[in-house]
Design a protein around this motif. Structure first.
Motif, PDB file in Angstrom:
ATOM      1  N   THR A   1       5.772  10.402   7.366  1.00  0.00           N
ATOM      2  CA  THR A   1       5.522  11.425   6.346  1.00  0.00           C
ATOM      3  C   THR A   1       5.138  12.726   6.163  1.00  0.00           C
ATOM      4  O   THR A   1       5.874  13.690   5.584  1.00  0.00           O
ATOM      5  N   GLY A   2       3.855  11.968   6.077  1.00  0.00           N
ATOM      6  CA  GLY A   2       3.380  13.387   5.421  1.00  0.00           C
ATOM      7  C   GLY A   2       3.124  14.652   4.339  1.00  0.00           C
ATOM      8  O   GLY A   2       1.899  14.380   3.939  1.00  0.00           O
ATOM      9  N   ASP A   3       4.483  14.628   3.652  1.00  0.00           N
ATOM     10  CA  ASP A   3       4.142  15.309   2.174  1.00  0.00           C
ATOM     11  C   ASP A   3       4.362  13.935   1.208  1.00  0.00           C
ATOM     12  O   ASP A   3       4.444  15.062  -0.300  1.00  0.00           O
ATOM     13  N   GLY A   4       4.493  12.703   1.523  1.00  0.00           N
ATOM     14  CA  GLY A   4       4.006  12.251   0.619  1.00  0.00           C
ATOM     15  C   GLY A   4       5.054  11.859  -0.949  1.00  0.00           C
ATOM     16  O   GLY A   4       5.221  11.303  -1.649  1.00  0.00           O
ATOM     17  N   GLU A   5       6.300  12.122  -0.710  1.00  0.00           N
ATOM     18  CA  GLU A   5       7.836  12.093  -1.359  1.00  0.00           C
ATOM     19  C   GLU A   5       8.784  12.385  -1.050  1.00  0.00           C
ATOM     20  O   GLU A   5       9.410  12.035  -1.972  1.00  0.00           O
ATOM     21  N   THR A   6       8.836  12.134   0.365  1.00  0.00           N
ATOM     22  CA  THR A   6       9.898  11.715   0.895  1.00  0.00           C
ATOM     23  C   THR A   6       9.642   9.696   1.078  1.00  0.00           C
ATOM     24  O   THR A   6       9.231   8.707   2.110  1.00  0.00           O
ATOM     25  N   PHE A   7      10.913   9.366   0.527  1.00  0.00           N
ATOM     26  CA  PHE A   7      10.461   8.109  -0.447  1.00  0.00           C
ATOM     27  C   PHE A   7      11.709   7.141   0.830  1.00  0.00           C
ATOM     28  O   PHE A   7      11.386   6.182   0.577  1.00  0.00           O
ATOM     29  N   SER A   8      12.365   7.253   0.513  1.00  0.00           N
ATOM     30  CA  SER A   8      13.727   7.103   0.912  1.00  0.00           C
ATOM     31  C   SER A   8      13.246   6.415   2.552  1.00  0.00           C
ATOM     32  O   SER A   8      13.213   5.225   2.411  1.00  0.00           O
ATOM     33  N   PRO A   9      12.860   7.035   3.701  1.00  0.00           N
ATOM     34  CA  PRO A   9      13.152   6.661   4.754  1.00  0.00           C
ATOM     35  C   PRO A   9      11.964   5.803   4.707  1.00  0.00           C
ATOM     36  O   PRO A   9      12.111   4.862   5.719  1.00  0.00           O
ATOM     37  N   VAL A  10      10.676   6.045   4.046  1.00  0.00           N
ATOM     38  CA  VAL A  10       9.942   4.435   3.770  1.00  0.00           C
ATOM     39  C   VAL A  10      10.394   3.078   3.300  1.00  0.00           C
ATOM     40  O   VAL A  10       9.988   2.256   3.992  1.00  0.00           O
TER      41      VAL A  10
ATOM     42  N   ASN B   1      -3.800  -1.825   9.241  1.00  0.00           N
ATOM     43  CA  ASN B   1      -4.327  -0.277   8.741  1.00  0.00           C
ATOM     44  C   ASN B   1      -3.839   1.216   9.263  1.00  0.00           C
ATOM     45  O   ASN B   1      -3.523   2.014   8.821  1.00  0.00           O
ATOM     46  N   LEU B   2      -2.948   0.298  10.909  1.00  0.00           N
ATOM     47  CA  LEU B   2      -2.707   1.421  11.788  1.00  0.00           C
ATOM     48  C   LEU B   2      -1.008   1.792  11.293  1.00  0.00           C
ATOM     49  O   LEU B   2       0.132   2.449  10.954  1.00  0.00           O
ATOM     50  N   PHE B   3      -0.048   0.452  10.926  1.00  0.00           N
ATOM     51  CA  PHE B   3       0.995   0.983   9.854  1.00  0.00           C
ATOM     52  C   PHE B   3       0.764   1.485   9.157  1.00  0.00           C
ATOM     53  O   PHE B   3       1.565   2.850   8.893  1.00  0.00           O
ATOM     54  N   VAL B   4      -0.049   1.439   8.090  1.00  0.00           N
ATOM     55  CA  VAL B   4       0.200   1.996   6.834  1.00  0.00           C
ATOM     56  C   VAL B   4      -0.528   3.804   7.422  1.00  0.00           C
ATOM     57  O   VAL B   4       0.415   4.617   6.435  1.00  0.00           O
ATOM     58  N   VAL B   5      -1.067   3.975   8.396  1.00  0.00           N
ATOM     59  CA  VAL B   5      -1.421   5.242   8.061  1.00  0.00           C
ATOM     60  C   VAL B   5      -0.904   6.367   8.812  1.00  0.00           C
ATOM     61  O   VAL B   5      -0.368   7.249   9.093  1.00  0.00           O
ATOM     62  N   LEU B   6       0.071   4.911  10.259  1.00  0.00           N
ATOM     63  CA  LEU B   6       1.313   5.832  11.262  1.00  0.00           C
ATOM     64  C   LEU B   6       2.127   6.193  10.003  1.00  0.00           C
ATOM     65  O   LEU B   6       2.965   7.683  10.594  1.00  0.00           O
TER      66      LEU B   6
ATOM     67  N   TYR C   1       0.855  -1.114   0.416  1.00  0.00           N
ATOM     68  CA  TYR C   1      -0.162  -0.204  -0.169  1.00  0.00           C
ATOM     69  C   TYR C   1       0.943   1.298   0.431  1.00  0.00           C
ATOM     70  O   TYR C   1       0.484   2.248  -0.413  1.00  0.00           O
ATOM     71  N   LEU C   2       1.756   1.209   0.697  1.00  0.00           N
ATOM     72  CA  LEU C   2       2.954   2.716   0.853  1.00  0.00           C
ATOM     73  C   LEU C   2       3.638   2.848  -0.524  1.00  0.00           C
ATOM     74  O   LEU C   2       3.654   3.511  -1.153  1.00  0.00           O
ATOM     75  N   PHE C   3       3.808   1.308  -1.032  1.00  0.00           N
ATOM     76  CA  PHE C   3       4.374   1.745  -3.030  1.00  0.00           C
ATOM     77  C   PHE C   3       3.422   2.153  -3.756  1.00  0.00           C
ATOM     78  O   PHE C   3       4.468   3.311  -4.177  1.00  0.00           O
ATOM     79  N   VAL C   4       2.216   2.395  -3.153  1.00  0.00           N
ATOM     80  CA  VAL C   4       1.203   2.634  -4.515  1.00  0.00           C
ATOM     81  C   VAL C   4       1.431   4.063  -3.978  1.00  0.00           C
ATOM     82  O   VAL C   4       1.373   4.978  -5.214  1.00  0.00           O
ATOM     83  N   PHE C   5       2.295   4.597  -3.558  1.00  0.00           N
ATOM     84  CA  PHE C   5       1.827   6.398  -3.112  1.00  0.00           C
ATOM     85  C   PHE C   5       3.411   6.623  -3.455  1.00  0.00           C
ATOM     86  O   PHE C   5       3.154   8.076  -3.444  1.00  0.00           O
ATOM     87  N   TYR C   6       4.496   6.477  -2.994  1.00  0.00           N
ATOM     88  CA  TYR C   6       5.385   5.998  -3.366  1.00  0.00           C
ATOM     89  C   TYR C   6       6.363   5.959  -4.312  1.00  0.00           C
ATOM     90  O   TYR C   6       7.570   6.610  -4.544  1.00  0.00           O
ATOM     91  N   TRP C   7       5.675   5.253  -5.243  1.00  0.00           N
ATOM     92  CA  TRP C   7       6.472   5.041  -6.422  1.00  0.00           C
ATOM     93  C   TRP C   7       6.899   5.852  -7.666  1.00  0.00           C
ATOM     94  O   TRP C   7       7.490   5.860  -8.451  1.00  0.00           O
ATOM     95  N   THR C   8       5.738   7.004  -7.449  1.00  0.00           N
ATOM     96  CA  THR C   8       5.782   7.993  -8.445  1.00  0.00           C
ATOM     97  C   THR C   8       6.980   9.037  -8.033  1.00  0.00           C
ATOM     98  O   THR C   8       7.797   9.266  -8.760  1.00  0.00           O
ATOM     99  N   PRO C   9       7.314   9.736  -6.772  1.00  0.00           N
ATOM    100  CA  PRO C   9       8.560  10.510  -6.766  1.00  0.00           C
ATOM    101  C   PRO C   9       9.781   9.186  -6.874  1.00  0.00           C
ATOM    102  O   PRO C   9      10.120  10.560  -7.243  1.00  0.00           O
ATOM    103  N   ALA C  10       9.661   8.234  -6.738  1.00  0.00           N
ATOM    104  CA  ALA C  10      11.409   7.300  -6.814  1.00  0.00           C
ATOM    105  C   ALA C  10      11.076   7.226  -7.463  1.00  0.00           C
ATOM    106  O   ALA C  10      12.358   7.836  -8.568  1.00  0.00           O
TER     107      ALA C  10
END
Length: 203
Positions: A169-178, A159-164, A38-47
């Protein structure tokens, strides 16, 4: 009285299922993998954007279609592997988690647009193999009567893992730590799954 007895019996069955180490390790692996997915869905684009060397926009439609094709091809390959009985399902799931772990590790600091794209395609291939493999294992380890309740409970940490992580990260662009976090958690889930399933009579 009879209704109370049934409720008590159902509660005992649910507790016994959740306290089973094999079910817990499989639930942990599911939480880590699906949360990472699920996190990959958010961060593959900025990566991918971070590796872009041209001024033109990325062909998102083609990229997403390639991801889906990778998942489909891997799902079809799973059917061939499963029908040949050359490897246990539990062993295959550990290999899937390990491959996903490597994909995230290599994506922490992407080197080039092309290599990042193929790494992401490989991750989508693990997604294609993950669903039928984990579905089979859950079907073998969890009774039909308890399956819906157990799945609902296992969704809570997912769900807790993904939401937290998204809140952190907040900005949806900081993919490296995620991606780094996903890699570490998948590594832990590989170890937990290996210790509980490979040393048992799990399929």
């Amino acid at each position: 009285m009879e209704a109370q007895q049934k409720q008590r019996t159902g509660g005992n069955k649910l507790w016994n299922t959740l306290s089973n180490t094999r079910v817990l390790s499989l639930g942990l692996a599911s939480t880590m993998f699906e949360g990472s997915m699920y996190l990959f869905v958010f961060y593959w684009t900025p990566a991918l954007r971070s590796t872009q060397t041209t001024a033109t926009g990325l062909p998102y439609g083609v990229i997403f279609a390639s991801f889906m094709a990778s998942a489909l091809a891997a799902s079809l390959a799973f059917n061939t592997i499963a029908s040949s009985h050359i490897v246990r399902y539990s062993t295959l799931l550990i290999a899937i988690l390990a491959t996903a772990n490597i994909c995230f590790f290599l994506s922490i600091s992407p080197k080039s647009e092309q290599s990042t794209f193929w790494i992401f395609c490989l991750f989508e291939a693990t997604v294609g193999m993950y669903w039928p493999c984990t579905g089979y294992l859950k079907g073998k380890l969890i009774d039909d009567g308890m399956r819906a309740q157990v799945y609902s409970i296992l969704r809570i940490p997912l769900n807790l893992f993904v939401v937290l992580v998204l809140l952190y990260t907040g900005d949806g662009e900081t993919f490296s730590p995620v991606f780094s976090l996903c890699s570490k958690l998948l590594f832990v889930s590989c170890g937990a799954l290996g210790m509980s399933l490979l040393n048992s009579d799990a399929p």
